[in-house]
Design a protein around this motif. Sequence first.
Motif, PDB file in Angstrom:
ATOM      1  N   ALA A 330      53.480   6.697 -52.053  1.00 20.92           N
ATOM      2  CA  ALA A 330      52.127   6.580 -52.623  1.00 20.92           C
ATOM      3  C   ALA A 330      52.088   5.617 -53.806  1.00 20.92           C
ATOM      4  CB  ALA A 330      51.627   7.955 -53.058  1.00 20.92           C
ATOM      5  N   ASP A 331      53.191   5.527 -54.563  1.00 22.55           N
ATOM      6  CA  ASP A 331      53.166   4.669 -55.753  1.00 22.55           C
ATOM      7  C   ASP A 331      53.705   3.269 -55.492  1.00 22.55           C
ATOM      8  OD1 ASP A 331      52.058   6.708 -57.217  1.00 22.55           O
ATOM      9  OD2 ASP A 331      54.022   7.589 -57.708  1.00 22.55           O
ATOM     10  N   ASP A 332      54.019   2.960 -54.242  1.00 23.49           N
ATOM     11  CA  ASP A 332      54.517   1.606 -53.958  1.00 23.49           C
ATOM     12  C   ASP A 332      53.429   0.587 -54.309  1.00 23.49           C
ATOM     13  OD1 ASP A 332      56.637   2.975 -52.974  1.00 23.49           O
ATOM     14  OD2 ASP A 332      56.500   2.231 -50.907  1.00 23.49           O
ATOM     15  N   ARG A 333      53.889  -0.539 -54.821  1.00 22.78           N
ATOM     16  CA  ARG A 333      52.943  -1.564 -55.263  1.00 22.78           C
ATOM     17  C   ARG A 333      52.194  -2.182 -54.068  1.00 22.78           C
ATOM     18  NH1 ARG A 333      52.038  -6.044 -58.783  1.00 22.78           N
ATOM     19  NH2 ARG A 333      52.908  -7.845 -57.714  1.00 22.78           N
ATOM     20  N   ARG A 334      50.880  -2.297 -54.214  1.00 26.88           N
ATOM     21  CA  ARG A 334      50.056  -2.957 -53.180  1.00 26.88           C
ATOM     22  C   ARG A 334      49.657  -4.332 -53.699  1.00 26.88           C
ATOM     23  NH1 ARG A 334      51.016   2.476 -51.954  1.00 26.88           N
ATOM     24  NH2 ARG A 334      49.713   3.169 -50.213  1.00 26.88           N
ATOM     25  N   ASP A 335      50.116  -5.362 -53.046  1.00 25.65           N
ATOM     26  CA  ASP A 335      49.791  -6.705 -53.494  1.00 25.65           C
ATOM     27  C   ASP A 335      49.740  -7.636 -52.284  1.00 25.65           C
ATOM     28  OD1 ASP A 335      49.351  -8.951 -54.944  1.00 25.65           O
ATOM     29  OD2 ASP A 335      51.452  -9.220 -55.539  1.00 25.65           O
ATOM     30  N   PRO A 336      48.542  -8.077 -51.920  1.00 24.87           N
ATOM     31  CA  PRO A 336      47.260  -7.917 -52.588  1.00 24.87           C
ATOM     32  C   PRO A 336      46.657  -6.529 -52.373  1.00 24.87           C
ATOM     33  CG  PRO A 336      46.957  -9.057 -50.521  1.00 24.87           C
ATOM     34  CD  PRO A 336      48.437  -8.853 -50.674  1.00 24.87           C
ATOM     35  N   SER A 337      45.625  -6.249 -53.166  1.00 22.10           N
ATOM     36  CA  SER A 337      44.868  -5.012 -52.980  1.00 22.10           C
ATOM     37  C   SER A 337      43.391  -5.385 -53.020  1.00 22.10           C
ATOM     38  CB  SER A 337      45.232  -4.049 -54.113  1.00 22.10           C
ATOM     39  OG  SER A 337      44.364  -2.952 -54.096  1.00 22.10           O
ATOM     40  N   TYR A 338      42.676  -5.028 -51.959  1.00 21.75           N
ATOM     41  CA  TYR A 338      41.279  -5.451 -51.842  1.00 21.75           C
ATOM     42  C   TYR A 338      40.317  -4.282 -52.025  1.00 21.75           C
ATOM     43  CZ  TYR A 338      43.265  -9.715 -49.817  1.00 21.75           C
ATOM     44  OH  TYR A 338      43.979 -10.864 -49.619  1.00 21.75           O
ATOM     45  N   SER A 339      39.105  -4.633 -52.463  1.00 25.91           N
ATOM     46  CA  SER A 339      38.050  -3.621 -52.603  1.00 25.91           C
ATOM     47  C   SER A 339      37.364  -3.422 -51.252  1.00 25.91           C
ATOM     48  CB  SER A 339      37.007  -4.098 -53.616  1.00 25.91           C
ATOM     49  OG  SER A 339      36.358  -5.251 -53.096  1.00 25.91           O
ATOM     50  N   TYR A 340      36.562  -2.366 -51.168  1.00 22.68           N
ATOM     51  CA  TYR A 340      35.791  -2.144 -49.941  1.00 22.68           C
ATOM     52  C   TYR A 340      34.944  -3.379 -49.613  1.00 22.68           C
ATOM     53  CZ  TYR A 340      32.333  -0.721 -46.616  1.00 22.68           C
ATOM     54  OH  TYR A 340      31.544  -0.689 -45.507  1.00 22.68           O
TER      55      TYR A 340
END
Length: 467
Positions: A330-340
């Motif tokens: 759950a804490d793994d880095r998300r990159d990129p991270s997009y909005s809805y």
Amino acid sequence: MQERVRALNQATINPKASFVLYWSQMNRRVDSNHALVHAVNRANELGLPVLYYEALTCTYPGANDRLHTFILEGVPEQARRLRQLGIGYCFYLRRRLSDPNDVLYRLAGDAACVVSDDYPTYIAAKHNASVPQRLGVRYEVVDSSCIVPMSRLEKREYAAYTIRPKIRRLLPGYLKPCPAVEVAHEWTLPVPAFHTEVTASLVPSLVAACEIDHSVRPSISFTGGRLAAEKALDGFLERNLRRYARDRNEPSAHATSGLSPYLHFGQISSLEVALAAQRHASEHDLIADEFLEELIVRRELSFNYARHVESLASLENLPTWARQTLLQHADDRRDPSYSYEQFEQAQTHDALWNACQKEMLLRGKIHGYYRMYWGKKIIEWSSTCQAALETMVHIHDRYALDGRDPNTYTGILWCFGLHDRPWQTRPIFGSIRYMSYEGMKRKTSVDGYLREIALLELTGQDPLRIA
Ligand SMILES: Cc1cc2nc3c(=O)[nH]c(=O)nc-3n(C[C@H](O)[C@H](O)[C@H](O)COP(=O)(O)OP(=O)(O)OC[C@H]3O[C@@H](n4cnc5c(N)ncnc54)[C@H](O)[C@@H]3O)c2cc1C
């Protein structure tokens, strides 16, 4: 037939009634509809005619031009077939919030009993949980969505491999044409006052008059209704069944049936489709097994899931291994991270993903193979799994013609490990199956698909339109 029928209240038949009411919520069709057959049989026993009631309200969540158009396009042919059979028809279009919201109850006041569709998701499931207790007459629901009635599979199944042998064992008893409708007492009463007359040319103005979200335009690819559904089926049998096993995972080959919107709105039944595929295969010396696996085993696994869970779109319904592995990552880095909004507007860095989303925006459906990729990447590029789940459900609710279906929830949750098995561990996904752009490039014609979607976007027209 009895295993398809459930009484949802204790009320009795009204002996002073004028008709039997069939309330078509999900199976919006005349042919191959066990619920309509049941209503007609009840009416024949009671010496009464049948009234087929169908409604379209401006109030359902996500009501928009796309969904409204697709449903309204089915009405003229529905009216014609019902007239031919001697069944009364009331189609009620609730345009505004201020329009009456009690038409069903008013009609039920004159009905001996109400028959409706047994359906495990969306509004039909909610109605079936609340309406029967508020009616003074018997309320029965009939499962006309599945080939093997949902009631025959009493437990929630773990995966395709657990449900498959059960379906195979039961199938010979159910893979038979639905009995024909034989009306003994024709409808001669006046058309109910709430009825809205719909013709093909009136559809755009009726849609425009409704208090709904007009920003989601009708699909450029799918026309709603029975005639279009039959055309899609015939075209699939003629052109695609023979190459389905080989080409179904190549989106630009267009080898699948495109029937999911019609199946979702019940404009065609999976039973009719399965029988037609079987017949065509035997006449042309083909094998329809791969297609029937999707249409029957996979689809009915979804209905089994929907029938047995409390909340459809919940990560709590994942198998333990999937919940645990997602929690560990759950804490793994998300990159990129997009909005809805970035997802919705197809604004990611990935041209293939954006094309999939544009297919959803324009056609109202994504090809099944890329739909998996689409879902997997939303998980990879969302801040949390919960956010990813909500994005997928919301996009389906708003844009997918086949959304809000049992398949919607199992398809989305499959991306999180439902009905699947653990794979090699990696960041974010843990041991949930991963899909990569390189994999898509290796296995499919990404360039062909990108060109196709670019052309759809440019012209706003689909050469493959089913009309
Ligand atoms: C993230 C995600 C979301 C999905 N959302 C939906 C949805 O909202 N509605 C929907 O109907 N399907 C959904 N699916 C399942 C599948 O993608 C579609 O059923 C299929 O692509 C529909 O296209 P078709 O009618 O041409 O399929 P065909 O290949 O022609 O199959 C015929 C029918 O079999 C059934 N079917 C095919 N594949 C599956 C499957 N994997 N699981 C269950 N039933 C299947 C469908 O009813 C389909 O119409 C989803 C899958 C994923 C991965």
